[in-house]
Design an enzyme around this catalytic site. Structure first.
Site, short mmCIF file in Angstrom:
data_model
loop_
_atom_site.label_atom_id
_atom_site.label_comp_id
_atom_site.label_asym_id
_atom_site.label_seq_id
_atom_site.Cartn_x
_atom_site.Cartn_y
_atom_site.Cartn_z
N SER A 189 57.53 60.16 -46.39
CA SER A 189 58.41 60.38 -45.25
C SER A 189 57.79 61.19 -44.13
O SER A 189 58.18 61.05 -42.97
CB SER A 189 59.71 61.06 -45.72
OG SER A 189 59.42 62.33 -46.29
N HIS A 217 62.51 55.89 -48.32
CA HIS A 217 62.08 55.44 -47.00
C HIS A 217 61.46 54.05 -47.06
O HIS A 217 60.55 53.72 -46.30
CB HIS A 217 61.10 56.45 -46.41
CG HIS A 217 61.75 57.75 -46.06
ND1 HIS A 217 62.41 57.97 -44.87
CD2 HIS A 217 61.88 58.89 -46.78
CE1 HIS A 217 62.89 59.21 -44.86
NE2 HIS A 217 62.59 59.78 -46.00
N LYS A 248 70.29 56.47 -46.25
CA LYS A 248 69.40 56.16 -45.14
C LYS A 248 69.69 54.73 -44.66
O LYS A 248 70.66 54.51 -43.95
CB LYS A 248 67.94 56.38 -45.55
CG LYS A 248 67.64 57.87 -45.79
CD LYS A 248 66.22 58.12 -46.16
CE LYS A 248 65.89 59.61 -46.17
NZ LYS A 248 66.68 60.42 -47.11
#
Length: 402
Positions: A189, A217, A248
Site C-alpha cells: 500500500s 489493495h 476499500k
C-alpha cells in the site's frame, strides 16, 4: 494527591512527545469531509469542488446508487446491528450469504467475516501457527500482518522486500520446522508495487511451504476479473490463504475476511480471538459489500477501466519529472524524501483544489516521505490532468522540480 501528580506527569510526557512529532514535521491532521466519499468532495468550512486523490475508493463504489440502496434495504430488513458476537446471537442469513459469495469470488472453499482486515490479520497467525511452525514475512508487510505475526508463537523470519534470494535462504533455514507459511501483501500500500507471487509460489512448492497474501489493495480491480494479484499473476491455485477487506474497493464501508480451505475457516470460527470477541458486521455494511461483489461478478468493466487511468497519471507525472514508486498500480506514490516537504506540498495542493496527503514516518521509513496519490475508476481524464498540472506547479514552487 498521588494520582493527581501521576496524571500531571503523564500529561507533561505526552505533550512533550506530541511537540516532538510536530517539530519533526510528521504531525497528521484530519480534514473533515462534509459530503459523500467520491472523486469530488466538499470539506467542512466551505471547501467545495475538491478533487479527491487519496481514498481507497478504487472502483468508485462508496457512493454507487445500487450499493447505497442495498445498504438501506439491509438496514430496514435486518436492523442496525446484532449487539452480539457471531456464535452467541450475531449471525444472520446475510452474513452466511456474503461469506459464500466471497468464497465463490475468490474460487475458494469457504470464508469468514471480520470487523476489519486488521482483525483478520490479527486472528489468523495465532490460531494457525504453533511453536513448531515458522512464518516468513516480507519486511514491508502491512502493520496488521506484522502485529498478527507478533501475537503468534511460531518461529519468525523476515525477508528483504520482494527479494527472492533472501526468501529462499530463509526457507532453507526454516526447513527444520513443521509447517512453513510465507506471508506477503499482494500489493504493497505504501509503494504501489506488486509481490512476485509466481516466484514466491515456486519457492513455496520447492520447500513445501504455504502462501498467505493480504489483498486489501488488490481485491476488486487487479486481474482480468478483479479477483486480485493471484489472478493477475496466474497463481490462484497455488495461494492457500487470502485475507482482504470490504472497506476499500468493495463498497468502502468496513469489514474484512479470510478465505481458503474449509478446515482452516472452521478452525478460525473456533479459535480466532478477534472473531470470537467482536460484534458481527452491521447488516448495512454486509448489504453494501454483497452488492459490490454482485456488480463485479456481473461485469469486469469497472475493474478494467482502472488500467488506462492509472497509466495516464503515471506517464504524465513521470514526464513532468516526478519519481513515482511502484508499477501499474493505482497507488501512485510521489516520492519526495523530506517529511516537511511532503506535508507542505500536500497543503498547497489542497489550496489548488486537490485533496492529497503527505506520508511520513512512522507510516513510511524515515527519509522516504511521499504524497500517495490513488486513482479511482470514477476519475475522469480531466480530473487526472488537473491533478498533474497542480503537482507540477506546486513541485516547482517548492523545489521538488527544476
Amino acid at each position: 494527591a498521588a494520582s493527581g501528580a501521576a496524571a500531571a506527569q503523564l500529561r507533561r510526557r505526552l505533550e512533550s512527545e506530541l511537540e516532538d512529532i510536530r517539530g519533526a514535521g510528521t504531525w497528521k491532521s484530519e480534514r473533515v469531509i462534509a459530503s459523500r466519499q467520491g472523486p469530488h468532495l466538499r470539506l467542512e468550512g466551505g471547501g467545495a469542488g475538491i478533487l479527491n486523490f487519496c481514498a481507497n475508493n478504487y472502483l468508485g463504489l462508496s457512493s454507487h446508487p445500487e450499493v447505497i440502496r442495498a445498504a438501506v434495504e439491509a438496514l430496514e430488513k435486518f436492523g442496525a446491528g446484532l449487539s452480539s458476537v457471531r456464535f452467541i446471537c450475531g449471525t444472520q442469513s446475510i452474513h452466511k450469504d456474503l461469506e459464500e459469495k466471497i468464497a465463490r469470488f475468490h474460487q475458494r472453499e469457504d470464508a469468514i467475516l471480520y470487523a476489519s482486515c486488521f482483525d483478520a490479520n490479527a486472528g489468523i497467525f495465532e490460531a494457525l501457527l504453533t511453536p513448531e511452525d515458522a512464518v516468513l514475512s516480507d519486511e514491508l508487510n502491512h502493520a496488521s500482518i506484522i502485529d498478527g505475526i507478533r501475537l503468534c508463537k511460531a518461529n519468525k523470519y523476515r525477508y528483504k522486500h520482494m527479494d527472492m534470494q533472501d526468501l529462499e535462504a530463509k526457507l532453507q533455514d526454516a526447513q527444520k520446522h513443521r509447517l512453513r507459511l510465507v506471508a506477503t501483501d499482494g500489493a504493497f500500500s505504501m509503494d504501489g508495487d506488486i509481490a512476485p507471487l509466481r516466484e514466491i509460489c515456486q519457492l513455496a512448492q520447492k520447500y513445501d511451504a504455504l502462501v498467505f497474501i493480504d489483498e486489501c489493495h488488490a481485491t476488486g480491480f487487479l486481474g482480468p476479473n478483479g479477483r486480485g494479484t493471484d489472478e493477475l499473476l496466474g497463481v490462484m491455485d497455488k495461494v492457500t490463504i487470502i485475507n482482504s477487506t470490504l472497506g476499500k474497493a468493495l463498497g468502502g464501508a468496513a469489514g474484512g475476511y479470510t478465505t481458503g480451505p474449509k478446515p482452516l475457516i472452521d478452525l478460525l470460527r473456533q479459535r480466532s480471538r478477534p472473531y470470537l470477541f467482536s460484534n458481527s458486521l452491521p447488516p448495512a455494511v454486509v448489504g453494501c459489500a454483497s452488492k459490490a461483489l454482485d456488480l463485479l461478478m456481473e461485469s469486469n468493466a469497472i475493474a478494467q477501466s482502472m488500467a488506462a487511468k492509472t497509466q495516464r497519471f503515471r506517464s504524465k507525472m513521470t514526464a513532468a519529472g516526478f519519481t513515482i514508486s511502484g508499477k501499474d498500480h493505482p497507488i501512485c506514490p510521489v516520492m519526495l524524501g523530506d517529511a516537511r516537504l511532503a506535508a507542505v506540498m500536500a497543503e498547497d495542493m489542497l489550496n489548488r483544489g486537490i485533496y492529497v496527503i503527505g506520508f511520513s514516518y512512522p507510516v513510511v521509513p524515515k527519509g522516504k516521505a511521499r504524497i500517495r496519490v490513488q486513482i479511482s475508476a470514477v476519475h475522469s481524464d480531466e480530473d487526472i490532468d488537473r491533478c498533474v498540472e497542480a503537482f507540477t506547479e506546486v513541485g516547482r514552487k517548492h523545489g521538488a522540480l527544476p
